[in-house]
Design an enzyme around this catalytic site. Structure first.
Site, PDB file in Angstrom:
ATOM      1  N   HIS A  53      -4.746  -2.191   3.504  1.00 34.69           N
ATOM      2  CA  HIS A  53      -4.177  -4.072   2.806  1.00 34.69           C
ATOM      3  C   HIS A  53      -5.440  -4.988   2.618  1.00 34.69           C
ATOM      4  O   HIS A  53      -4.775  -5.987   2.391  1.00 34.69           O
ATOM      5  CB  HIS A  53      -3.198  -4.100   3.841  1.00 34.69           C
ATOM      6  CG  HIS A  53      -1.881  -4.623   3.321  1.00 34.69           C
ATOM      7  ND1 HIS A  53      -1.633  -5.877   2.284  1.00 34.69           N
ATOM      8  CD2 HIS A  53      -0.587  -4.966   3.421  1.00 34.69           C
ATOM      9  CE1 HIS A  53      -0.745  -5.925   1.360  1.00 34.69           C
ATOM     10  NE2 HIS A  53      -0.230  -5.677   3.327  1.00 34.69           N
TER      11      HIS A  53
ATOM     12  N   ASP B  76      -2.991  -5.211  -2.125  1.00 31.81           N
ATOM     13  CA  ASP B  76      -1.818  -5.779  -1.907  1.00 31.81           C
ATOM     14  C   ASP B  76      -0.487  -4.585  -2.624  1.00 31.81           C
ATOM     15  O   ASP B  76      -0.259  -3.643  -2.503  1.00 31.81           O
ATOM     16  CB  ASP B  76      -1.457  -6.858  -3.122  1.00 31.81           C
ATOM     17  CG  ASP B  76      -2.674  -7.990  -3.368  1.00 31.81           C
ATOM     18  OD1 ASP B  76      -2.790  -8.403  -1.695  1.00 31.81           O
ATOM     19  OD2 ASP B  76      -2.802  -8.619  -3.735  1.00 31.81           O
TER      20      ASP B  76
END
Length: 415
Positions: free
Chosen positions: A386, A390
């Protein structure tokens, strides 16, 4: 003239190795290109062969010793020596010589202790542990009665032949006696270098990445129908069966082109976007999980992908994968479905930032145009870092893979 036997030149990512098995003993005659010794690293097993004909001289690094790149292992001397068979026979006779007060007692003690450390090399010990063999029941043909890997293989073969030739009893002759309380059996087996390396990388992946997993499901009916229609023609033309993995490799490559962050990696404070598609395919082997890489997967057809995956699988089984074949990779696919996994969260393969998990195909009732249909469905899981990817990109990438699989024509039309 003496010819040096040296450890291979290890890549920068490999610090050292361990002498796993000597296939020849001191004084054995050797021929050019004949296998002498296996060196186990945390990635692969490397083979060292004879550089010339001669006789194996003094062995400087025994089984279990740690060696560095290009370190001296032993030497080959010019001249004719005793053959490997003669050497083993002499060693066996020497081991069986009636040193009445020493040899039998030592063997008996070894049997009682159940410890093969002193009479077998690392490879032989590993095989005995895995198959539940007692060192005292195996006649070692190595130097000084040392048990070799070949001795263990012979013992396993003899055991299987005995089992197959023995008729099944009508009823158990002797009831199995359960272990007494406090005497539960335990076996302590040292980790292989590969298993240690796998453990380190998996822990590092979880500690150093903001790992998250997103899921989706895919209808496998279109791909299964295509395989059924074209399997015979495909196999006749290319000499290899059409599997599911090649479709997923192709689908992932097309999705990676649309979402380059999923094909990227993090190097310090920099993001490295790769303009090529090297797809790692997780393969299970007896030594552990390995990830050979399909280089330039975007330039390979389905048949070439299938052939290379089969080749990698055979090499993994035989321990023949090279370091080059497992180095690099920009994205990984892991198929837990072959073992029956319905759903899982795959762990990243650093420095990659994403990995796709395939799973078992299972028929489930699905709502299609307001009606319930039974369809062969597969859960897909995409684990991603992450820090770089995204949630929106991860979900869209997985949806793209799903669409390509459910409508294979998209792969041909590039839409």
């Amino acid at each position: 003239m003496s010819i040096e036997i040296k450890a291979p030149q290890f890549p920068e990512s490999v610090a050292d190795g361990t002498v796993a098995t000597w296939h020849k003993q001191e004084g054995d005659a050797v021929k050019r290109d004949e296998l002498l010794v296996d060196i186990e690293t945390d990635k692969v097993v490397l083979e060292v062969v004879a550089a010339a004909d001669g006789v194996l001289g003094k062995i400087l690094k025994g089984e279990g010793d740690t060696v560095e790149s290009q370190e001296l292992l032993g030497s080959i001397e010019e001249g004719s020596g005793k053959s490997s068979g003669d050497s083993k026979a002499e060693d066996k006779q020497a081991a069986e010589a009636p040193k009445a007060d020493e040899q039998p007692a030592a063997k008996e003690d070894a049997g009682k202790a159940g410890d093969s450390d002193g009479v077998a090399g690392p490879a032989a010990r590993k095989m005995m542990t895995e198959h539940g063999l007692d060192a005292a029941s195996i006649d070692g043909s190595g130097k000084g009665g040392r048990i070799t890997r070949e001795d263990v293989e012979k013992a396993l073969k003899a055991r299987e032949e005995k089992r197959s030739s023995s008729p099944a009893p009508q009823q158990p002759a002797v009831a199995e006696v359960p272990a007494a309380p406090g005497e539960r059996e335990e076996r302590r087996v040292p980790m292989t270098r590969l298993r240690k390396r796998i453990a380190e990388r998996l822990v590092a992946a979880q500690q150093n990445a903001a790992m998250l997993t997103t899921f989706n499901e895919v209808n496998m009916k279109p791909i299964m129908a295509m395989r059924k229609d074209y399997q015979a023609a495909f196999e006749k033309t290319h000499g290899v069966r059409l599997g599911f993995m090649s479709f997923f490799v192709r689908a992932c490559v097309e999705a990676l082109k649309r979402y380059p962050a999923v094909n990227a990696s993090i190097d310090g404070d920099d993001i490295v976007y790769h303009g090529y598609y090297d797809v790692g395919v997780a393969v299970s082997s007896e030594r552990g999980l390995v990830v050979p890489v399909l280089r330039d997967a975007d330039q390979k057809g389905l048949a070439e992908v299938e052939s290379q995956i089969i080749e990698y699988g055979n090499k993994a089984r035989d321990g023949k994968l090279s370091i080059e074949e497992m180095t690099g990779g920009t994205f990984t696919i892991s198929n837990g479905g072959v073992f029956g996994s319905l759903i899982s969260t795959p762990i990243l393969n650093p420095p990659q930032t994403a990995i796709l998990g395939m799973h078992k195909i299972q028929e489930r009732p699905m709502a299609v145009d307001g009606k319930v249909e039974i369809l062969p469905m597969m859960y897909l899981a995409l684990s991603y870092d992450h820090r770089l990817i995204d949630g929106k990109e991860a979900v869209q990438f997985l949806v793209a893979v799903k669409n390509f699989i459910e409508d294979p024509a998209r792969l041909l039309l590039d839409i």
